[in-house]
Design a protein around this motif. Structure first.
Motif, PDB file in Angstrom:
ATOM      1  N   VAL A 382       0.823  -1.205   0.000  1.00  0.00           N
ATOM      2  CA  VAL A 382       0.000   0.000   0.000  1.00  0.00           C
ATOM      3  C   VAL A 382       0.859   1.258   0.000  1.00  0.00           C
ATOM      4  N   TYR A 383       2.140   1.122   0.323  1.00  0.00           N
ATOM      5  CA  TYR A 383       3.019   2.291   0.439  1.00  0.00           C
ATOM      6  C   TYR A 383       3.811   2.551  -0.833  1.00  0.00           C
ATOM      7  N   GLY A 384       4.135   1.492  -1.562  1.00  0.00           N
ATOM      8  CA  GLY A 384       4.934   1.647  -2.769  1.00  0.00           C
ATOM      9  C   GLY A 384       5.244   0.287  -3.348  1.00  0.00           C
ATOM     10  N   GLU A 385       6.183   0.254  -4.258  1.00  0.00           N
ATOM     11  CA  GLU A 385       6.575  -1.011  -4.866  1.00  0.00           C
ATOM     12  C   GLU A 385       7.674  -1.647  -4.038  1.00  0.00           C
ATOM     13  N   GLY A 386       7.427  -2.836  -3.540  1.00  0.00           N
ATOM     14  CA  GLY A 386       8.452  -3.593  -2.859  1.00  0.00           C
ATOM     15  C   GLY A 386       8.540  -3.335  -1.370  1.00  0.00           C
ATOM     16  N   MET A 387       9.357  -4.176  -0.709  1.00  0.00           N
ATOM     17  CA  MET A 387       9.460  -4.202   0.737  1.00  0.00           C
ATOM     18  C   MET A 387      10.587  -3.337   1.294  1.00  0.00           C
ATOM     19  N   ASP A 388      11.380  -2.699   0.457  1.00  0.00           N
ATOM     20  CA  ASP A 388      12.522  -1.939   0.970  1.00  0.00           C
ATOM     21  C   ASP A 388      12.093  -0.835   1.935  1.00  0.00           C
ATOM     22  N   ALA A 389      10.953  -0.200   1.686  1.00  0.00           N
ATOM     23  CA  ALA A 389      10.488   0.868   2.573  1.00  0.00           C
ATOM     24  C   ALA A 389      10.204   0.344   3.974  1.00  0.00           C
ATOM     25  N   TYR A 390       9.921  -0.952   4.083  1.00  0.00           N
ATOM     26  CA  TYR A 390       9.558  -1.544   5.376  1.00  0.00           C
ATOM     27  C   TYR A 390      10.783  -1.933   6.209  1.00  0.00           C
ATOM     28  N   THR A 391      11.980  -1.645   5.689  1.00  0.00           N
ATOM     29  CA  THR A 391      13.199  -1.857   6.474  1.00  0.00           C
ATOM     30  C   THR A 391      13.545  -0.635   7.313  1.00  0.00           C
ATOM     31  N   LYS A 392      12.711   0.389   7.269  1.00  0.00           N
ATOM     32  CA  LYS A 392      12.987   1.638   7.975  1.00  0.00           C
ATOM     33  C   LYS A 392      11.986   1.843   9.108  1.00  0.00           C
TER      34      LYS A 392
END
Length: 610
Positions: A382-392
């Motif tokens: 829901v935030y963007g493409e991919g899981m990288d944002a969820y490492t923050k």
């Protein structure tokens, strides 16, 4: 993704292949439903629309003219559940924040929400599992008004998040974000709470002393701080990318929590359908395409890597079915062998979720799993493409919401990297044999207790176990069998009240284990247990043929759940008459049509043919 672990890839491919027909049918249904409901002005007659916005006050003209997306709020608010009490204030605030970005918001509906902590060991617990079906049905009733372009789901606890997700997935053409209210501040230590519980079980603490201890543990608004089903729900929502990054455990009533809620409302406006146009918005992210085979595998991996709730051995297959995806316990067991345990949070350790968050939390866990190739990086969130944002992790830069790197683990007694985990596997194992198939959570049990072989004592209620314990009848090596606790028998209640007496017996030096067709909850602790045993005893399952004194072997080491007794030569025991009262008689339909635990223990999904 080039570095995806071969086990993750193999299990995912198997689930995709197994789910081809059901997933294809689900997506085709969502496409048809999305087209039918794309434009409220053509889908709903004027009288219907007028009813839908009659009480919306200053938002009425905007909704009528479809000037911007209308967000439907589904809330599980009540003020008996500490975690959901903060949600009472959310809708008025969310309406203001929606207007800031040209959107509107309406409460589409409210669902029931029960607390397993309140009903533990009481009659109401027999409604608990089926409350998930009721919540899913209530969610669909609210969304059936067809007034919405995206959905805000307000709920956190036990059956509530799976129920909201199952209901929401039947409207999967709508973008959907889950909202957390966060964890309550830390109270007394979990070790101290456990100590007083065991003293009470032995008759060495008074009820007043026990209540004082519990009140200092569960003491404020927010999710209970142990890592049970509620906090496992919030973890899985992040692993699936269904809430804003790092938003799971931030405490209620803080500026950061409010900033995350406001940002989620703004995001719902960005990813919504364009109202009235029949076209997707600029960043349209329907729930049906965010929840797929890969995101469901991510949820399972997160569950294993953090030592999460055993309840999700039922919930993951159930909500996956609602999206046309078929996952079973063999898949979970195979994933568990590949996924290391990266977190120690009570009951798998001494620290609570606030300590876990402070040590690096889910941002650290997701970064480590991605680095080891144990998560699908490229899912649609829901935030963007991919899981990288969820490492923050989120933080406030002045009054501005921002995200930053979590750095290294702040406490290696709570979090460890994938290169040096607490244990090599995820601690949720499948045990099988002539007593059926069951789940064994090894992450909370010392390894020297993974195998217990002893004569059994058979019970039909947890209260009978407590009575036998008080009478000294269990002071020996024993496998305690509690049967007729499955979905069709009595709704599959949690049997968490067994933990203190069985823990006392184990501390006295006895080899003790539990075997049951019931549940032991996200608070499953230090006593080895084979739970969710299938097929259940009702209807002639193997547990119905056990007798006191039969030798039972339970081993997570070699995956065994068996007895040396000749079960085929015996007639099955007959279950006592069904209990009435506390509304349990109204749930007879759910019990009658429920399917087995491995499919989720749902009557609703079984009868829907999902």
């Amino acid at each position: 993704m080039s570095n995806l672990h071969p086990t993750i890839a193999r299990v995912t491919d198997r689930i995709i292949e197994r789910s081809k027909a059901s997933r294809g049918g689900y997506l085709a249904l969502m496409d048809r439903e999305g087209e039918r409901h794309a434009d409220r002005n053509t889908a709903l007659p004027c009288s219907n629309l007028a009813h839908g916005f009659a009480a919306t006050g200053e938002d009425k003209d905007s909704i009528a003219a479809q000037r911007g997306p209308n967000i439907g709020i589904v809330s599980a608010y009540n003020d008996t559940i500490s975690s959901h009490q903060p949600f009472g204030a959310y809708p008025p605030q969310m309406k203001v924040w929606a207007r800031e970005v040209g959107a509107t918001a309406q409460v589409a509906g409210c669902t029931p929400a029960m607390c397993d902590g309140v009903t533990q060991g009481a009659d109401g617990m027999e409604l608990s599992l089926f409350s998930r079906d009721v919540i899913a049905l209530a969610t669909t009733v609210g969304l059936s008004h067809a007034m919405y372009d995206s959905v805000a789901m307000l709920g956190m606890c036990d059956k509530i998040v799976p129920g909201l997700l199952i209901g929401g997935l039947r409207f999967g053409y709508l973008p959907t974000i889950f909202f957390s209210a966060g964890a309550m501040p830390t109270g007394i230590s979990n070790k101290e709470k456990q100590r007083v519980r065991q003293l009470y079980a032995e008759g060495k603490a008074t009820r007043a002393e026990l209540l004082d201890s519990e009140s200092r543990s569960y003491h404020a608004p927010g999710v209970c701080t142990f890592y049970g089903t509620a906090n496992s729900n919030l973890m899985m929502l992040e692993m699936m990318g269904l809430q804003l990054p790092g938003s799971a455990f931030i405490n209620p009533g803080t500026p950061l929590r409010q900033a995350l809620t406001r940002a989620a409302v703004h995001r719902l406006a960005e990813i919504a359908r364009n109202p009235g146009s029949g076209q997707a918005g600029n960043d349209y992210r329907p729930l049906a395409h965010c929840v797929d085979e890969r995101s469901i595998v991510n949820a399972a991996v997160g569950l294993l890597a953090t030592g999460g709730s055993t309840n999700h051995a039922l919930h993951v297959p159930a909500f996956a079915r609602a999206a046309g995806v078929i996952i079973d316990w063999d898949d979970l067991a195979e994933l568990s062998h590949a996924v290391p345990l990266l977190a120690r949070v009570y009951p798998n350790g001494e620290s609570d979720v606030n300590h876990f968050q402070a040590a690096g939390g889910l941002g650290f866990v997701i970064r480590e799993l991605l680095g080891a190739g144990l998560l699908h990086r490229d899912i649609r969130t829901v935030y963007g493409e991919g899981m990288d944002a969820y490492t923050k992790e989120p933080w406030l830069d002045g009054e501005t919401l921002a995200w930053r790197d979590v750095g290294e683990a702040g406490d290696d007694a709570i979090l460890r990297p994938a290169s040096a985990p607490f244990q090599a596997d995820g601690g949720m194992r499948l045990v099988t044999g002539n007593l059926g198939r069951a789940t064994f959570k090894t992450s909370a049990v010392e390894e020297d207790r993974w195998t217990v072989e002893a004569p059994c004592r058979v019970f039909e209620t947890q209260h009978a176990v407590a009575e036998a314990f008080a009478a000294g009848e269990l002071d020996r090596d024993v496998v305690v069998v509690v049967r007729f606790q499955g979905p069709r028998a009595n709704g599959m209640p949690e049997l968490h009240k067994l933990t203190p007496p069985l823990g006392v017996l184990q501390d006295r030096g006895y080899r003790v284990a539990l075997v049951t067709d019931g549940r032991m909850s996200g608070a499953s602790g230090k006593v080895p247990a084979a739970i969710h045993c299938s097929p259940e005893a009702l209807g002639g399952g193997p547990l119905s043929r056990l007798r006191d004194g039969d030798v039972v072997r339970l081993s997570a080491t070699d995956g065994t759940l068996s007895t040396s007794a000749d079960l085929a030569a015996r007639e099955p025991a007959v279950m006592r008459e069904e209990e009435q009262g506390t509304g349990r008689e109204l749930f007879a339909m759910f019990r009658r049509f429920a399917d087995e635990a491995e499919k989720g223990g749902s009557a609703m999904l079984a009868e829907a043919g999902l």
